[in-house]
Design a protein around this motif. Sequence first.
Motif, PDB file in Angstrom:
ATOM      1  N   ILE A  42       0.837  -1.205   0.000  1.00 20.58           N
ATOM      2  CA  ILE A  42       0.000   0.000   0.000  1.00 20.58           C
ATOM      3  C   ILE A  42       0.870   1.254   0.000  1.00 20.58           C
ATOM      4  O   ILE A  42       0.363   2.356  -0.181  1.00 20.58           O
ATOM      5  N   ARG A  43       2.174   1.085   0.188  1.00 19.59           N
ATOM      6  CA  ARG A  43       3.063   2.245   0.184  1.00 19.59           C
ATOM      7  C   ARG A  43       4.491   1.768  -0.056  1.00 19.59           C
ATOM      8  O   ARG A  43       4.919   0.768   0.530  1.00 19.59           O
ATOM      9  N   LYS A  77       4.071  -5.436   7.340  1.00 22.92           N
ATOM     10  CA  LYS A  77       2.605  -5.377   7.382  1.00 22.92           C
ATOM     11  C   LYS A  77       2.203  -4.021   7.961  1.00 22.92           C
ATOM     12  O   LYS A  77       2.826  -3.561   8.923  1.00 22.92           O
ATOM     13  N   ASP A  78       1.169  -3.412   7.423  1.00 23.15           N
ATOM     14  CA  ASP A  78       0.881  -2.027   7.808  1.00 23.15           C
ATOM     15  C   ASP A  78       0.142  -1.899   9.142  1.00 23.15           C
ATOM     16  O   ASP A  78      -0.583  -0.923   9.370  1.00 23.15           O
ATOM     17  N   THR A  88      -1.308   2.630   8.775  1.00 25.83           N
ATOM     18  CA  THR A  88      -2.755   2.850   8.711  1.00 25.83           C
ATOM     19  C   THR A  88      -3.598   1.661   9.139  1.00 25.83           C
ATOM     20  O   THR A  88      -4.816   1.815   9.301  1.00 25.83           O
ATOM     21  N   GLY A  89      -2.997   0.493   9.274  1.00 24.77           N
ATOM     22  CA  GLY A  89      -3.829  -0.694   9.467  1.00 24.77           C
ATOM     23  C   GLY A  89      -4.709  -0.957   8.258  1.00 24.77           C
ATOM     24  O   GLY A  89      -5.710  -1.656   8.366  1.00 24.77           O
ATOM     25  N   LYS A 119       5.286  -0.544   2.987  1.00 23.24           N
ATOM     26  CA  LYS A 119       4.272  -1.110   3.875  1.00 23.24           C
ATOM     27  C   LYS A 119       3.331  -2.006   3.076  1.00 23.24           C
ATOM     28  O   LYS A 119       2.944  -1.685   1.938  1.00 23.24           O
ATOM     29  N   LEU A 120       2.949  -3.093   3.712  1.00 19.22           N
ATOM     30  CA  LEU A 120       2.211  -4.148   3.018  1.00 19.22           C
ATOM     31  C   LEU A 120       0.734  -4.147   3.370  1.00 19.22           C
ATOM     32  O   LEU A 120       0.338  -3.823   4.498  1.00 19.22           O
ATOM     33  N   ALA A 121      -0.048  -4.567   2.405  1.00 14.47           N
ATOM     34  CA  ALA A 121      -1.490  -4.694   2.606  1.00 14.47           C
ATOM     35  C   ALA A 121      -1.778  -5.676   3.734  1.00 14.47           C
ATOM     36  O   ALA A 121      -1.017  -6.601   4.002  1.00 14.47           O
ATOM     37  N   THR A 122      -2.896  -5.436   4.398  1.00 13.96           N
ATOM     38  CA  THR A 122      -3.382  -6.316   5.462  1.00 13.96           C
ATOM     39  C   THR A 122      -4.898  -6.274   5.416  1.00 13.96           C
ATOM     40  O   THR A 122      -5.486  -5.354   4.838  1.00 13.96           O
ATOM     41  N   HIS A 123      -5.532  -7.257   5.985  1.00 13.48           N
ATOM     42  CA  HIS A 123      -6.954  -7.082   6.245  1.00 13.48           C
ATOM     43  C   HIS A 123      -7.068  -5.925   7.248  1.00 13.48           C
ATOM     44  O   HIS A 123      -6.192  -5.726   8.092  1.00 13.48           O
ATOM     45  N   GLU A 124      -8.124  -5.145   7.122  1.00 15.72           N
ATOM     46  CA  GLU A 124      -8.250  -3.934   7.939  1.00 15.72           C
ATOM     47  C   GLU A 124      -8.039  -4.274   9.420  1.00 15.72           C
ATOM     48  O   GLU A 124      -8.750  -5.115   9.986  1.00 15.72           O
TER      49      GLU A 124
END
Lengths: 462, 59
Positions: A42-43, A77-78, A88-89, A119-124
Amino acid sequence: MSTPSIAEALKGFADKTLSPRELVHDCLDRAQRLNPVIHAFIRFTREAAMAAAAESEARWMAGTPMGPLDGIPIAHKDIYETAGVPTTGHSRVLLDNTPAEDAAVVRLWKQAGAISLGKLATHEFAWGGPSFDLPWPPARNPWDISRFTGGSSSGTGAAVAAGVILGGTGSDTGGSIRMPGALCGVAGIKPTYGLCSRVGVLPLASSLDTTGPMAWTVEDCALLLQAMAGHDPHDPSSADRPTPDVLTGLRDGVNGVRIGVIRHFHEVDMPVSPAMQGAIDAAIGALREAGATIGEATLPPLDAFNAAGWLILATEAFAAHEPWLRARFRDYGEFLRERLAVAATVSGADYIQAQRRRRELCAAVTGKMEQFDILLTAAAPGEARPIEQMTKWASFEGPNFTMPFNLTGQPGLVVNAGFSPANLPLGVQLIGRPFEDALVLRAGQTVEQALALGGRRPKLPV
Amino acid sequence: MAEPLSRVVFDAVMARAGIVLSDAEAEGIRAASAHVQRFAAAVRVPRPVGAEPATVFAP
């Protein structure tokens, strides 16, 4: 450049056949070109990563690497706080959150020389996904982009499988390292609860949350775990004991190790696909061939673990999010806000009864660990499903194979043990006694080396 | 399958939590409360009254 393992990269840096700068550059380029397809990141933090890579290269050229991961491209992981980089989660709720300090694990990997690409995508907030109504899309499985990655460490699983990072952080509250590990065909360990610090990691459920690494190989997981394990006086769950050495005996094999197959988990309580059963049988065969003794372990039913686990997870997650839920309910994605609303219906007595049940279930497993050194079962029922089939309430509807060992706090490793007819990976799960993470990794290394599936990578456009 | 919370109880729980829902959302989430009720029943196995939860701690 084909993506090396961490161990291969470190050897290449040392003998000067591989450049940290070139490796980081190549990983970043591929990651950025692939991201519109797999959405693992995500970033990106390209500028900082390239600067760090240049410094790493200078150190390697001088023969003075700063630590055991110097020059290794990783990402976080974010939900891991990163100084000066938004955390940001994967949620609109924290879009403007830029921490002043690194999470403890981020700092430890940085001190070891690892280079974060972003930063990596995660489930919210590590529970709400896969969701399509968040500021970023959900990560896609590199083996088939129409498929679910597993979660919640979805971006880490996807990025490691795609070979655009050599390892990354995950977190595991009910299976969030082991499920994406299994579905993306990468190795991942949920360490013993208390082995790795959680300071600076956005919480989901404090009595279950565990930080841990994911990587292409078991050896790489061991290298990453060694660099993040250890007591942290600022984390009340942190175990005040010497940091175990998970590397020295990694190749010692499993001769005489007692393996207990929890057959009823994957044959009766939640029957797995025929291909998954084949992968389990292959892993058992590899361990038997290496001299392990194989027996059958009977535990309480999978449903019993999941009932207690989900009540505890939901309640603790609701408590963590309660103020934001009151003030910013509509800023959450639909999946998470509605799961958290359901969590509000758990009573205080339900929670304590679940914690009493947890103590009973832990006692049952502890007793079984007198007979066996390692337990083995599936990590998922089968191959990754199409992402659109992942419904809001899916995790409540059937038990999962990973929650039992969040309840007990035991170390659990996922390792790829086969492929489905659709060429999708199939992971098995190995569980050890608390703080015997090294033995779990040894068993995983044995399976991985015997089955030799690591040369098979997803076919991607770049 | 366990029964979901009644609408009256569910509305009270949401009000206590400060969560405002549309009718359609409320009905969807209320239906899912049946899972919580199933889990809550499953953890209530016979045990001595003094059985300790896993969250006790030594100061």
